[in-house]
Design a protein around this motif. Structure first.
Motif, PDB file in Angstrom:
ATOM      1  N   PHE A   1       1.167   7.898  -7.463  1.00 30.85           N
ATOM      2  CA  PHE A   1       1.749   7.523  -6.175  1.00 30.85           C
ATOM      3  C   PHE A   1       3.236   7.291  -6.402  1.00 30.85           C
ATOM      4  O   PHE A   1       3.698   7.156  -7.534  1.00 30.85           O
ATOM      5  CB  PHE A   1       1.077   6.270  -5.602  1.00 30.85           C
ATOM      6  CG  PHE A   1       1.339   5.013  -6.384  1.00 30.85           C
ATOM      7  CD1 PHE A   1       2.294   4.104  -5.957  1.00 30.85           C
ATOM      8  CD2 PHE A   1       0.631   4.740  -7.540  1.00 30.85           C
ATOM      9  CE1 PHE A   1       2.531   2.945  -6.676  1.00 30.85           C
ATOM     10  CE2 PHE A   1       0.862   3.585  -8.260  1.00 30.85           C
ATOM     11  CZ  PHE A   1       1.814   2.683  -7.827  1.00 30.85           C
TER      12      PHE A   1
ATOM     13  N   PRO B   1      -6.898  12.487  -1.515  1.00 32.74           N
ATOM     14  CA  PRO B   1      -5.930  11.422  -1.217  1.00 32.74           C
ATOM     15  C   PRO B   1      -6.623  10.064  -1.295  1.00 32.74           C
ATOM     16  O   PRO B   1      -7.800   9.935  -0.952  1.00 32.74           O
ATOM     17  CB  PRO B   1      -5.478  11.736   0.205  1.00 32.74           C
ATOM     18  CG  PRO B   1      -6.599  12.513   0.796  1.00 32.74           C
ATOM     19  CD  PRO B   1      -7.260  13.258  -0.325  1.00 32.74           C
TER      20      PRO B   1
ATOM     21  N   VAL C   1      -2.813  10.148  -4.862  1.00 32.62           N
ATOM     22  CA  VAL C   1      -3.721  11.284  -5.011  1.00 32.62           C
ATOM     23  C   VAL C   1      -4.366  11.218  -6.393  1.00 32.62           C
ATOM     24  O   VAL C   1      -3.758  10.740  -7.353  1.00 32.62           O
ATOM     25  CB  VAL C   1      -2.967  12.626  -4.800  1.00 32.62           C
ATOM     26  CG1 VAL C   1      -1.943  12.870  -5.892  1.00 32.62           C
ATOM     27  CG2 VAL C   1      -3.929  13.784  -4.689  1.00 32.62           C
TER      28      VAL C   1
ATOM     29  N   ARG D   1       0.840  -1.203   0.000  1.00 34.64           N
ATOM     30  CA  ARG D   1       0.000   0.000   0.000  1.00 34.64           C
ATOM     31  C   ARG D   1       0.867   1.243   0.000  1.00 34.64           C
ATOM     32  O   ARG D   1       1.952   1.261   0.573  1.00 34.64           O
ATOM     33  CB  ARG D   1      -0.907   0.003   1.212  1.00 34.64           C
ATOM     34  CG  ARG D   1      -1.937  -1.079   1.101  1.00 34.64           C
ATOM     35  CD  ARG D   1      -2.984  -0.924   2.123  1.00 34.64           C
ATOM     36  NE  ARG D   1      -3.921  -2.026   1.941  1.00 34.64           N
ATOM     37  CZ  ARG D   1      -4.925  -2.241   2.721  1.00 34.64           C
ATOM     38  NH1 ARG D   1      -5.142  -1.457   3.740  1.00 34.64           N
ATOM     39  NH2 ARG D   1      -5.737  -3.247   2.486  1.00 34.64           N
ATOM     40  N   ALA D   2       0.353   2.260  -0.656  1.00 35.64           N
ATOM     41  CA  ALA D   2       1.032   3.550  -0.709  1.00 35.64           C
ATOM     42  C   ALA D   2      -0.033   4.644  -0.728  1.00 35.64           C
ATOM     43  O   ALA D   2      -1.174   4.407  -1.107  1.00 35.64           O
ATOM     44  CB  ALA D   2       1.904   3.644  -1.959  1.00 35.64           C
ATOM     45  N   GLU D   3       0.385   5.819  -0.319  1.00 44.05           N
ATOM     46  CA  GLU D   3      -0.522   6.959  -0.381  1.00 44.05           C
ATOM     47  C   GLU D   3      -0.456   7.554  -1.789  1.00 44.05           C
ATOM     48  O   GLU D   3       0.620   7.735  -2.349  1.00 44.05           O
ATOM     49  CB  GLU D   3      -0.144   8.020   0.654  1.00 44.05           C
ATOM     50  CG  GLU D   3      -0.403   7.565   2.079  1.00 44.05           C
ATOM     51  CD  GLU D   3      -1.861   7.191   2.311  1.00 44.05           C
ATOM     52  OE1 GLU D   3      -2.762   7.950   1.881  1.00 44.05           O
ATOM     53  OE2 GLU D   3      -2.102   6.130   2.904  1.00 44.05           O
TER      54      GLU D   3
ATOM     55  N   THR E   1      -5.744   5.562  -1.007  1.00 44.22           N
ATOM     56  CA  THR E   1      -4.797   4.499  -0.706  1.00 44.22           C
ATOM     57  C   THR E   1      -4.673   3.635  -1.951  1.00 44.22           C
ATOM     58  O   THR E   1      -5.661   3.140  -2.469  1.00 44.22           O
ATOM     59  CB  THR E   1      -5.280   3.647   0.479  1.00 44.22           C
ATOM     60  OG1 THR E   1      -5.423   4.502   1.616  1.00 44.22           O
ATOM     61  CG2 THR E   1      -4.299   2.537   0.793  1.00 44.22           C
TER      62      THR E   1
ATOM     63  N   CYS F   1      -9.180  -1.266  -2.030  1.00 47.80           N
ATOM     64  CA  CYS F   1      -8.586  -1.675  -0.769  1.00 47.80           C
ATOM     65  C   CYS F   1      -9.730  -1.905   0.202  1.00 47.80           C
ATOM     66  O   CYS F   1     -10.886  -1.788  -0.169  1.00 47.80           O
ATOM     67  CB  CYS F   1      -7.617  -0.619  -0.237  1.00 47.80           C
ATOM     68  SG  CYS F   1      -8.362   0.989   0.028  1.00 47.80           S
TER      69      CYS F   1
END
Length: 140
Positions: free
Chosen positions: A66, A89, A45, A41-43, A91, A107
């Motif tokens: 991301f 934002p 936008v 997982r990453a943040e 995930t 997710c």
């Protein structure tokens, strides 16, 4: 004007088109499922939302970015809910072996892309089967 065999060409073309679409969406669904099972997982936008010119359709394309651990920024397109806006934002889940092909905003709590791709696979598959049935009854 009547084209000899035109019915066969039309139905054959529709079977090929919807069969290809079902296969395309099934491959994307497979990549999304792989990312959800093995993914990191990453943040991310939402960077832009594109709509068909002249507002002839309510179809929208959502683009997200991301960063992966090596510093590269990845941009990808995915299905999303209508509540997503530019700058929101999200995930992102992705398979580290192929982040460009497997990145998804699906997710826990946001299964929208999985459901949408699943419905596309089923719908296109049923359309291909329907055209095949009509072609079969036309031939017989």
């Amino acid at each position: 004007m009547v084209v000899p065999g035109g019915d066969y060409l039309f139905f054959g073309g529709m079977i090929l088109l919807f069969g290809w679409l079902a296969t395309h969406y099934a491959r994307r669904l497979s990549g999304v499922n792989r990312a959800l099972r093995k993914g990191i997982r990453a943040e991310g936008v939402c960077v832009r939302i594109e709509q068909e010119p002249y507002n002839r359709s309510d179809a929208r394309q959502y683009f997200f970015t991301f960063r992966i651990p090596d510093g590269r920024q990845i941009e990808f397109e995915d299905l999303a809910s209508r509540s997503i806006r530019v700058g929101d934002p999200v995930t992102v889940t992705y398979d580290p072996a192929a982040p460009e092909r497997t990145a998804t905003v699906a997710c826990r709590g946001n299964w929208s892309p999985v459901l949408q791709y699943g419905l596309l696979v089923v719908g296109c598959g049923l359309a291909a089967a329907g055209f095949a049935a009509v072609l079969l009854f036309t031939v017989v």
